[in-house]
Design an enzyme around this catalytic site. Sequence first.
Site, mmCIF file in Angstrom:
data_model
loop_
_atom_site.group_PDB
_atom_site.id
_atom_site.type_symbol
_atom_site.label_atom_id
_atom_site.label_comp_id
_atom_site.label_asym_id
_atom_site.label_seq_id
_atom_site.Cartn_x
_atom_site.Cartn_y
_atom_site.Cartn_z
ATOM 1 C CB CYS A 17 43.037 54.330 40.568
ATOM 2 S SG CYS A 17 43.193 52.806 39.666
ATOM 3 C CB CYS A 34 44.624 50.303 40.233
ATOM 4 S SG CYS A 34 43.596 50.862 41.480
ATOM 5 C CE LYS A 44 47.562 47.154 42.252
ATOM 6 N NZ LYS A 44 47.204 47.439 43.585
ATOM 7 C CE1 TYR A 78 45.935 48.316 47.904
ATOM 8 C CE2 TYR A 78 44.488 48.415 50.097
ATOM 9 C CZ TYR A 78 44.777 48.959 48.798
ATOM 10 O OH TYR A 78 44.395 50.054 48.306
ATOM 11 C CD GLU A 129 48.564 45.479 45.796
ATOM 12 O OE1 GLU A 129 47.580 44.869 45.441
ATOM 13 O OE2 GLU A 129 48.806 46.639 45.917
ATOM 14 C CG HIS A 176 41.041 19.517 32.795
ATOM 15 N ND1 HIS A 176 41.665 19.309 33.949
ATOM 16 C CD2 HIS A 176 42.006 18.502 32.259
ATOM 17 C CE1 HIS A 176 42.736 18.530 34.487
ATOM 18 N NE2 HIS A 176 42.742 17.972 33.191
ATOM 19 C CD GLU A 181 39.482 21.128 36.193
ATOM 20 O OE1 GLU A 181 39.094 20.266 35.807
ATOM 21 O OE2 GLU A 181 40.815 21.544 35.899
#
Length: 561
Positions: free
Chosen positions: A123, A128, A131, A264, A268, A536, A541
Site C-alpha cells: 500500500c 494505494c 496510486k 482495478y 486505475e 446543497h 446530496e
Amino acid sequence: MKQAVLSSSGSRVNGEALKLQEGQRKAAAETFWPVVSAREKQTEDHERTLKAHKEVENPQKTMEVNGLMPLPDSYDYDLIVIGGGSGGLAAAKEAAKYEKKVMVLDFVTPTPQGNSWGLGGTCVNVGCIPKKLMHQAALLGQALQDSRKFGWQFTEEVKHNWMTMTESVQNYIGSLNWGYRVALRDKKVTYENAYGEFVGPHTIKATNKKGVEKLYTAEKFIIATGERPRYLGIPGDKEYCISSDDLFSLPYCPGRTLVVGASYVALECAGFLAGLGLDVTVMVRSILLRGFDQDMANRIGEYMKEHGVNFIREFVPIKVERVEEGTPGILKVTAKSTTGNQIIEVEYDTVLLAIGRDPCTRKIGLDKVGVNINEKTGKIPVNDEEQTNVPYIYAVGDILQDKLELTPVAIQAGRLLVRRLYAGATTKCDYLNVPTTVFTPLEYGACGYSEETAVEKFGEENIEVYHSHFWPLEWTVPSRDNNKCYAKIICNIQDNERVIGFHVLGPNAGEVTQGFAAAIKCGLTKEQLDSTVGIHPICAEVFTTLSVTKRSGRNTAVSGC
C-alpha cells in the site's frame, strides 16, 4: 515479500552465548538507522539470500552458531510478525502496547526489473499511496482545463513532467518508510530486514540480503506477507514488461502504454496515465472489474473510452519482443483472440501487466510446520479469529482465503487479533459491508452487495434498486460530462427496504462512500435516507432524493445540479 518478527522472553543460555546475543543487539542498534532509498537494486543480494536459506539443512546447528539454544517452553519472542506491510505493522505495534517482546521480519524480493523498496508493504510503496497521488496529478490536469472557464488565464504551454512527479511521490514514500522504522524503534519492536522462513515448530529462519542467517523462536506467529503481481508466463513478459511494482518509480516517462488486464489496478493505472496525456490502451480478456458491480464497471469503461483510453477487447498477449532499445524503447506485442484464432501485432513503448496478484505464501516454509494453504490459489484458510490450522500461527491481510484484499481491513484485523491474544478482548474483524473505492478517472465508491449478488442472494422480486444520474456543480461551468456521474442503492424489500448495496460513480467517491458505510453498518433504510436533509449543492446530496427505481424504467437523466 514483506516480513516481520516480534520478540518475547529470552532463552536461558550460557554466559558466552549471552555475550554473543548482546553483541547482536548492539549491532542491530548501530545499524538501525540506515539511509532509506526509494529505489534499491537488490537482485544480487536477493540471489544470495535465497541461496543461503536453501542451503541450511540443520536448524539445530545454526541455533548453536547463533548462541540461541532455547530450552523447552522458552522462546526468544512472544510474537514474530512475518511481513512489514500495513497488517503486520499494525499487529506488531499493537502487541508492543501490552509489553510483549515483538519482532518484525520484512524482506522485499526485487521485481524482475530489479526494483525494491522500504518498510511499509504494498500500500505505502507500490499501491494505494503512489496510486492516489498520481491519480491526483491527472485530476489537476483536468482542473487546469476547467480553470479557463472560471476566469484563470495563462499563456505558457502547460505540460507534465514525469520525473518531477515520480521524484516527489518517492520522496514522500521514503519519509513514510523512515517513519515506520522510527515507530517500531520507539515501541521497542525488533525489526530485521530479512527473509523469514519456518524451519520447525515455533522456529523461523531469517536471512538478510547478505545471506547471513539467524534462527528465532516465538510463542506465536502472525503471517502478513501480502501479495505480488502475477505474470503471464509467456515469452518476454518478465524480461520486457513492468508491473505496478515498477511503475510508480519508473525512471522515465512510459510513453505509449499497453495495460494488460481489467482489474482495478489496471484501470486505475490506465486512467492516470491517460490523464497525464499519454497514449494508453487496455487489453481486456473478458469483463472489466470482475467481482465488482458490473453495471458500474461498464459505466467506468465507457467513461474512460470517451476520455481517450483505447480498449482491445477479448484478446490476450502470447509474446512480447523488444523491437528497439531505449528508455522506454519499443516493444512488439503479439496477441490472440479469446473467441477465435485471430492474431494481432501491436507496438508500444511500455507494457504494464495488471492481471492479478498472488499470495507470498509458497516459499516461507509453511509445509515445515503443517500450515494448510489452498494449493490452487496460495491463500491461507483461517477461522473467524484469523487462526490457521496450526494453533500458534495466525494470518492477516491479502493472503487470507475468502477475505477482502484491502489495507484498512488488514490493519483492523491485525489490531483486533492482537487485542484478543494479549488483552482479553473478544471483538472479531467484521468483513461485511466494508467500503472501498476504485480511483479510476471517474471514481467509483461501493459498500455492500453488487446488484448481481443481491439478485442472486435475495431474488430479483425482493430487492428494489433506486438510481439517478447527477451533474456536479463544479462541472457545469466548463460544460463537461453531463449525466456521467451515477448513484444507486440496492434495498431489501423484505427487511424494511434496508440498504444492502451502495454505489456511486463521481468525484470524491471515497469521501462520499465512507460516511454512508457507517450508516449502512447501523442498518440504514430507504425511509431514513429520504428523511435526511441533504447538503446543497454537493454530489452526495443525490442519495437523499433518490426516487426512480430501475424496475420502473423511468429516465434518470438530469439537466442541472
